[in-house]
Motif scaffolding. Sequence first.
Motif, PDB file in Angstrom:
ATOM      1  N   GLY A 146       2.007  -4.444  14.730  1.00 40.24           N
ATOM      2  CA  GLY A 146       2.818  -3.232  14.746  1.00 40.24           C
ATOM      3  C   GLY A 146       2.239  -2.146  13.855  1.00 40.24           C
ATOM      4  N   ILE A 147       2.894  -1.007  13.842  1.00 37.84           N
ATOM      5  CA  ILE A 147       2.440   0.129  13.036  1.00 37.84           C
ATOM      6  C   ILE A 147       2.492  -0.194  11.546  1.00 37.84           C
ATOM      7  CG2 ILE A 147       3.034   2.477  12.323  1.00 37.84           C
ATOM      8  CD1 ILE A 147       1.586   2.456  14.938  1.00 37.84           C
ATOM      9  N   GLU A 148       3.534  -0.899  11.130  1.00 35.96           N
ATOM     10  CA  GLU A 148       3.680  -1.233   9.708  1.00 35.96           C
ATOM     11  C   GLU A 148       2.556  -2.160   9.242  1.00 35.96           C
ATOM     12  OE1 GLU A 148       6.937  -3.258   6.657  1.00 35.96           O
ATOM     13  OE2 GLU A 148       7.613  -2.461   8.585  1.00 35.96           O
ATOM     14  N   GLY A 149       2.257  -3.183  10.048  1.00 37.89           N
ATOM     15  CA  GLY A 149       1.178  -4.101   9.712  1.00 37.89           C
ATOM     16  C   GLY A 149      -0.171  -3.412   9.696  1.00 37.89           C
ATOM     17  N   SER A 151      -0.702  -0.276   9.020  1.00 32.01           N
ATOM     18  CA  SER A 151      -0.738   0.560   7.821  1.00 32.01           C
ATOM     19  C   SER A 151      -1.066  -0.256   6.567  1.00 32.01           C
ATOM     20  CB  SER A 151       0.602   1.268   7.650  1.00 32.01           C
ATOM     21  OG  SER A 151       0.591   2.092   6.514  1.00 32.01           O
ATOM     22  N   THR A 152      -0.463  -1.445   6.457  1.00 28.53           N
ATOM     23  CA  THR A 152      -0.684  -2.312   5.298  1.00 28.53           C
ATOM     24  C   THR A 152      -2.125  -2.816   5.238  1.00 28.53           C
ATOM     25  OG1 THR A 152       1.625  -3.035   5.323  1.00 28.53           O
ATOM     26  CG2 THR A 152       0.064  -4.441   4.163  1.00 28.53           C
ATOM     27  N   ARG A 154      -4.719  -1.563   6.777  1.00 31.28           N
ATOM     28  CA  ARG A 154      -5.638  -0.425   6.616  1.00 31.28           C
ATOM     29  C   ARG A 154      -5.694   0.022   5.154  1.00 31.28           C
ATOM     30  NH1 ARG A 154      -9.449   1.766   5.882  1.00 31.28           N
ATOM     31  NH2 ARG A 154     -10.252   3.728   6.732  1.00 31.28           N
ATOM     32  N   ALA A 183      -1.054   6.119  10.897  1.00 32.06           N
ATOM     33  CA  ALA A 183      -0.929   4.901  10.099  1.00 32.06           C
ATOM     34  C   ALA A 183      -2.237   4.534   9.393  1.00 32.06           C
ATOM     35  CB  ALA A 183      -0.484   3.743  10.985  1.00 32.06           C
TER      36      ALA A 183
END
Length: 220
Positions: A146-149, A151-152, A154, A183
């Motif tokens: 997902g986008i959150e993962g 972002s983390t 990255r 992200a």
Amino acid sequence: MTQVDYRLNALVDASLSDIAPLSELALCAALNGATILQYRDKTSSTRAMIENAQAIRQAIIGTGVPLVINDRVDVALASGADGVHLGVDDMGAKTARQILGRSAIIGLTVKNMADAVRAAAMPADYACIGGVFETVSKVNPDVPVGIEGLSTLRAYLREQRPDMPVGAIAGIDLGRVPAVIAAGADGVAVISAIFRATDISKAAGDFRALIDKSLKERAS
């Protein structure tokens, strides 16, 4: 190490051969915005893979777009490709670097934090995070990050390897590009949304334009 422009990675998958010869698809993408090409083939013989990779390489001469081979260091070496993209179960990046040489492009798949830690310590030129979303192009037992993962993962790679470009893959259509770039991705890897589009040239061009626009907006 080689500086890689990872804005638009067009994945030329063997399953696309029902559309047109893989070499033609690769050239179309290279002429319309792709900044790197990856040949992926999970089913063909080694001989067929080398022949396909050579045909793609011949087709894109003069475009300036590099070709990497998914998984197979032997095929990359035999075909004269520019490098290889390695998953966690493939040959290690250090060994691949010894075989392919200093100027070869070596990319790594990152699916989780353990992969990110490993990638940061390896002699890799880029990393690609995924799957970000669900995809029909590959059977993937892992849950999308997902986008959150994205972002983390990255953020960690930026901290450890600030100069290494990091892309995103899986289920990325045109509408998802802005969020993925926001992200932290430096680019996206795409199969179906380009090569199974009605107009492949336009699809590639639209992706490249939106990626460039999103990167510019993120930088401002």
